[in-house]
Enzyme design. Structure first.
Site, PDB file in Angstrom:
ATOM      1  N   ASP A 170       0.846  -1.199   0.000  1.00  0.00           N
ATOM      2  CA  ASP A 170       0.000   0.000   0.000  1.00  0.00           C
ATOM      3  C   ASP A 170       0.878   1.244   0.000  1.00  0.00           C
ATOM      4  O   ASP A 170       1.719   1.429   0.888  1.00  0.00           O
ATOM      5  CB  ASP A 170      -0.898   0.003   1.235  1.00  0.00           C
ATOM      6  CG  ASP A 170      -1.821   1.202   1.269  1.00  0.00           C
ATOM      7  OD1 ASP A 170      -2.938   1.104   0.734  1.00  0.00           O
ATOM      8  OD2 ASP A 170      -1.422   2.256   1.820  1.00  0.00           O
ATOM      9  N   TYR A 194       2.761  10.145  -0.147  1.00  0.00           N
ATOM     10  CA  TYR A 194       3.796   9.541   0.688  1.00  0.00           C
ATOM     11  C   TYR A 194       5.196   9.798   0.123  1.00  0.00           C
ATOM     12  O   TYR A 194       6.177   9.743   0.867  1.00  0.00           O
ATOM     13  CB  TYR A 194       3.612   8.020   0.788  1.00  0.00           C
ATOM     14  CG  TYR A 194       2.352   7.535   1.439  1.00  0.00           C
ATOM     15  CD1 TYR A 194       1.475   8.402   2.092  1.00  0.00           C
ATOM     16  CD2 TYR A 194       2.019   6.182   1.409  1.00  0.00           C
ATOM     17  CE1 TYR A 194       0.307   7.937   2.674  1.00  0.00           C
ATOM     18  CE2 TYR A 194       0.855   5.710   2.000  1.00  0.00           C
ATOM     19  CZ  TYR A 194      -0.002   6.586   2.616  1.00  0.00           C
ATOM     20  OH  TYR A 194      -1.151   6.115   3.197  1.00  0.00           O
ATOM     21  N   LYS A 230      -2.906   6.006  -4.150  1.00  0.00           N
ATOM     22  CA  LYS A 230      -4.009   6.916  -3.836  1.00  0.00           C
ATOM     23  C   LYS A 230      -3.865   8.268  -4.536  1.00  0.00           C
ATOM     24  O   LYS A 230      -2.753   8.768  -4.713  1.00  0.00           O
ATOM     25  CB  LYS A 230      -4.085   7.129  -2.321  1.00  0.00           C
ATOM     26  CG  LYS A 230      -4.127   5.833  -1.530  1.00  0.00           C
ATOM     27  CD  LYS A 230      -4.138   6.089  -0.035  1.00  0.00           C
ATOM     28  CE  LYS A 230      -3.932   4.786   0.720  1.00  0.00           C
ATOM     29  NZ  LYS A 230      -2.520   4.357   0.723  1.00  0.00           N
ATOM     30  N   HIS A 263      -7.811   9.575  -1.665  1.00  0.00           N
ATOM     31  CA  HIS A 263      -7.200   9.589  -0.337  1.00  0.00           C
ATOM     32  C   HIS A 263      -8.075  10.275   0.708  1.00  0.00           C
ATOM     33  O   HIS A 263      -8.134   9.834   1.865  1.00  0.00           O
ATOM     34  CB  HIS A 263      -5.840  10.285  -0.421  1.00  0.00           C
ATOM     35  CG  HIS A 263      -4.855   9.797   0.576  1.00  0.00           C
ATOM     36  ND1 HIS A 263      -3.507   9.725   0.323  1.00  0.00           N
ATOM     37  CD2 HIS A 263      -5.001   9.336   1.845  1.00  0.00           C
ATOM     38  CE1 HIS A 263      -2.868   9.256   1.389  1.00  0.00           C
ATOM     39  NE2 HIS A 263      -3.763   9.017   2.315  1.00  0.00           N
TER      40      HIS A 263
END
Length: 318
Positions: free
Chosen positions: A47, A52, A77, A110
């Site tokens: 994931d 990120y 996402k 997200h």
């Protein structure tokens, strides 16, 4: 019956999502090594997310692993600055390019809230205030539906939605969300909300399965740590396991996927060592420790009221 490390759940699309996955939030420099260790250990569910900053590292690890792409379930996402329908397809392509992949197994929105369009993930004014945008998440989701038709996303879904938001999305969408990824752990069990998802055939993935492990939430001094909860610790001793392993199995035995994050090889392996079942009396004990405690509420930061009808809303972002 498949072991917890081999268990998968069937999505509404017909695809299988593994019960145990590796989360890759933060620690960008450590993610290539972490993902490679995870894949070598046996994880087949990774994931990540655009915000990120770890997609390139994840992609390198997948390539280095030598594991066939079809055997790995990869989730990423859509970030809040790419909610405009005209930006969604390119946002996915950017993620695919960094990952070095031709498709995602799962592409999630997200958050239900939008930021100003552009390349700045956190656009702000001269005073440092985040600049939001009036873009309906339904319109964003409809653009995501086109990605399924193109084959670049095998399934789509959402993260961090309230019940009313999910209901509105279902009422207006052509493709039902296959997955809702949300904060869920023994201190925030959200049983009624989970039952709602089961009724609608939406799979739930638990992020933050250990609750308050991340220092960014700043709540450990006030509430302590979930992994130190006496009930979880005692149950763990009964099985010769850690409280963290108990928390993961608790989620899996309720039919949900769990995506613990770690950059430590020994913990990555330990989180995968969960081939045991909790007895009914132990599941009942865990049900009794629900504190309705939500750690990740970005309402104030995002200028958008999140989780309005869910457990834990009374807790501000700690």
């Amino acid at each position: 019956m498949a072991s917890n490390t081999q268990k998968t759940y069937k999505l509404s699309t017909g695809a299988q999502i593994p019960a145990i996955g590796l989360g890759t939030w933060q620690d960008e420099a450590a993610q290539e090594a972490s993902v490679l260790v995870a894949l070598q250990t046996g994880y087949r569910h990774i994931d990540t997310a655009r915000c990120y900053g770890t997609e390139a590292a994840v992609g390198k690890a997948i390539q280095k692993s030598g594991i066939n792409r079809s055997e790995i379930f990869v989730t990423s996402k859509l970030w809040n600055n790419k909610h405009h329908p005209d930006d969604v397809a390119q946002a996915l392509q950017d993620s695919l390019d960094d990952l070095g992949l031709e498709y995602l197994d799962l592409f999630l929105m997200h958050w239900p809230c939008a930021f100003k369009r552009g390349d700045d993930p956190f656009p702000s004014d001269k005073d440092g205030k985040l600049i939001t945008a009036d873009i309906d998440y339904v319109d964003t989701y409809k653009a995501m539906e086109d990605l399924v038709k193109s084959g670049k996303a095998k399934a789509i879904g959402v993260c961090n939605f309230s019940r009313k938001e999910i209901e509105r999305l279902i009422a207006n969408a052509t493709i039902k969300p296959a997955v809702h990824q949300m904060e869920l752990h023994p201190w925030l069990q959200q049983s009624d909300f989970y039952d709602f998802h089961r009724t609608h055939g939406i799979h739930v993935t638990q992020y933050s399965p250990f609750g308050d492990q991340n220092q960014i939430y700043g709540a450990q001094e006030k509430y302590g740590q979930l992994i130190n909860d006496e009930t979880l610790v005692e149950i763990g001793k009964k099985y010769g396991k850690t409280s963290a392993q108990v928390a993961l199995v608790w989620g899996i035995e309720h039919g949900r996927s769990v995506i613990p994050k770690s950059k430590h090889p020994e913990r990555i392996r330990q989180n995968f060592d969960i081939n045991f079942e909790l007895k009914p009396e132990d599941l009942k004990k865990i049900s009794s420790i629900d504190r309705k405690l939500r750690f990740n509420d970005s309402s104030k930061d995002f200028g958008y009221e999140l989780f309005t009808d869910l457990d834990g809303k009374q807790k501000c972002r700690c």
